[in-house]
Write a protein that holds these residues in place. Structure first.
Motif, PDB file in Angstrom:
ATOM      1  N   CYS A 120      43.494 -11.051 -16.144  1.00 33.95           N
ATOM      2  CA  CYS A 120      43.175 -10.038 -15.125  1.00 33.95           C
ATOM      3  C   CYS A 120      42.418 -10.640 -13.952  1.00 33.95           C
ATOM      4  CB  CYS A 120      42.375  -8.895 -15.741  1.00 33.95           C
ATOM      5  SG  CYS A 120      43.361  -7.860 -16.846  1.00 33.95           S
ATOM      6  N   ARG A 121      41.471 -11.492 -14.239  1.00 31.66           N
ATOM      7  CA  ARG A 121      40.698 -12.133 -13.167  1.00 31.66           C
ATOM      8  C   ARG A 121      41.611 -12.985 -12.289  1.00 31.66           C
ATOM      9  NH1 ARG A 121      37.424 -16.369 -15.647  1.00 31.66           N
ATOM     10  NH2 ARG A 121      39.226 -17.650 -15.121  1.00 31.66           N
ATOM     11  N   GLU A 122      42.441 -13.791 -12.912  1.00 31.42           N
ATOM     12  CA  GLU A 122      43.290 -14.717 -12.171  1.00 31.42           C
ATOM     13  C   GLU A 122      44.375 -14.008 -11.374  1.00 31.42           C
ATOM     14  OE1 GLU A 122      42.925 -18.195 -11.912  1.00 31.42           O
ATOM     15  OE2 GLU A 122      40.989 -17.693 -12.820  1.00 31.42           O
ATOM     16  N   LEU A 123      44.843 -12.867 -11.864  1.00 30.38           N
ATOM     17  CA  LEU A 123      45.927 -12.153 -11.193  1.00 30.38           C
ATOM     18  C   LEU A 123      45.456 -10.901 -10.464  1.00 30.38           C
ATOM     19  CD1 LEU A 123      48.699 -12.462 -13.936  1.00 30.38           C
ATOM     20  CD2 LEU A 123      48.288 -13.944 -11.958  1.00 30.38           C
ATOM     21  N   ASN A 124      44.148 -10.746 -10.346  1.00 30.41           N
ATOM     22  CA  ASN A 124      43.542  -9.605  -9.641  1.00 30.41           C
ATOM     23  C   ASN A 124      44.037  -8.252 -10.176  1.00 30.41           C
ATOM     24  OD1 ASN A 124      41.935 -11.159  -7.793  1.00 30.41           O
ATOM     25  ND2 ASN A 124      43.856 -11.683  -6.778  1.00 30.41           N
ATOM     26  N   ILE A 125      44.016  -8.129 -11.506  1.00 30.67           N
ATOM     27  CA  ILE A 125      44.379  -6.884 -12.171  1.00 30.67           C
ATOM     28  C   ILE A 125      43.087  -6.145 -12.499  1.00 30.67           C
ATOM     29  CG2 ILE A 125      45.439  -5.879 -14.240  1.00 30.67           C
ATOM     30  CD1 ILE A 125      47.292  -8.390 -14.263  1.00 30.67           C
ATOM     31  N   LYS A 126      43.066  -4.868 -12.197  1.00 27.43           N
ATOM     32  CA  LYS A 126      41.889  -4.050 -12.458  1.00 27.43           C
ATOM     33  C   LYS A 126      41.643  -3.939 -13.967  1.00 27.43           C
ATOM     34  CE  LYS A 126      39.952   0.504 -11.753  1.00 27.43           C
ATOM     35  NZ  LYS A 126      40.195   1.892 -11.398  1.00 27.43           N
ATOM     36  N   THR A 127      40.382  -4.062 -14.377  1.00 26.14           N
ATOM     37  CA  THR A 127      40.027  -3.896 -15.784  1.00 26.14           C
ATOM     38  C   THR A 127      39.174  -2.665 -15.965  1.00 26.14           C
ATOM     39  OG1 THR A 127      38.067  -5.304 -15.577  1.00 26.14           O
ATOM     40  CG2 THR A 127      40.118  -6.372 -16.272  1.00 26.14           C
TER      41      THR A 127
END
Length: 159
Positions: A150-157
């Motif tokens: 998520c961090r690397e692909l800018n996915i909301k957590t």
């Protein structure tokens, strides 16, 4: 960074942890398989469940040899699937190496050693204590792998 294997815009990290733990607790999958199945499904990867086979021999520290914990090695396989290279000399491998090293360091920080044999010395294999310990490791690594993706692909957590 865009990734053709990932088809979500939001991930619940706690659900990932719980799902992976439950796969292990129920005996559906070993640690490494549970992580692969959980991440593949949660991130809606458009690939066959056959990918789970890649991790089938990693449980028990690689085929029950007691070496590197299957939860850690399974998590690293997932990171390779998502971030690895497929063409010679692709510098993408540097990112993958950095991320797998990061996951290793997280595992060591959380559990002191990556050696399955040492962890299994503390519990009787197949006992409730073993299942509790290894399901916890499985959930922890699934959570951390998802967090890195998520961090690397800018996915909301969400948690």
């Amino acid at each position: 960074m865009e990734n053709q294997l990932i088809n979500v815009s939001e991930i619940n990290l706690d659900e990932i942890r719980i799902t992976a733990e439950e796969y292990y607790k129920r005996g559906d999958f070993y640690c490494s398989e549970a992580i692969m199945k959980t991440i593949k499904d949660a991130f809606e990867m458009p690939i066959s469940d056959d990918i789970i086979r890649v991790t089938s021999g990693l449980g028990g520290g690689m085929g029950m040899s007691g070496c590197v914990c299957g939860a850690l090695s399974g998590g690293n396989v997932v990171l390779g699937l998502v971030f690895g290279r497929t063409t010679p000399k692709d510098p993408q491998v540097d990112i993958t190496m950095r991320l797998t090293n990061e996951l290793h360091d997280i595992f060591r920080a959380h559990h002191k050693t990556a050696c399955c044999r040492i962890h299994l010395k503390k519990v009787e294999f197949g006992s409730d204590d073993h299942i509790a310990q290894c399901s916890y490791f499985t959930g922890d690594m699934a959570y951390e792998v998802a967090k890195i993706i998520c961090r690397e692909l800018n996915i909301k957590t969400i948690s």
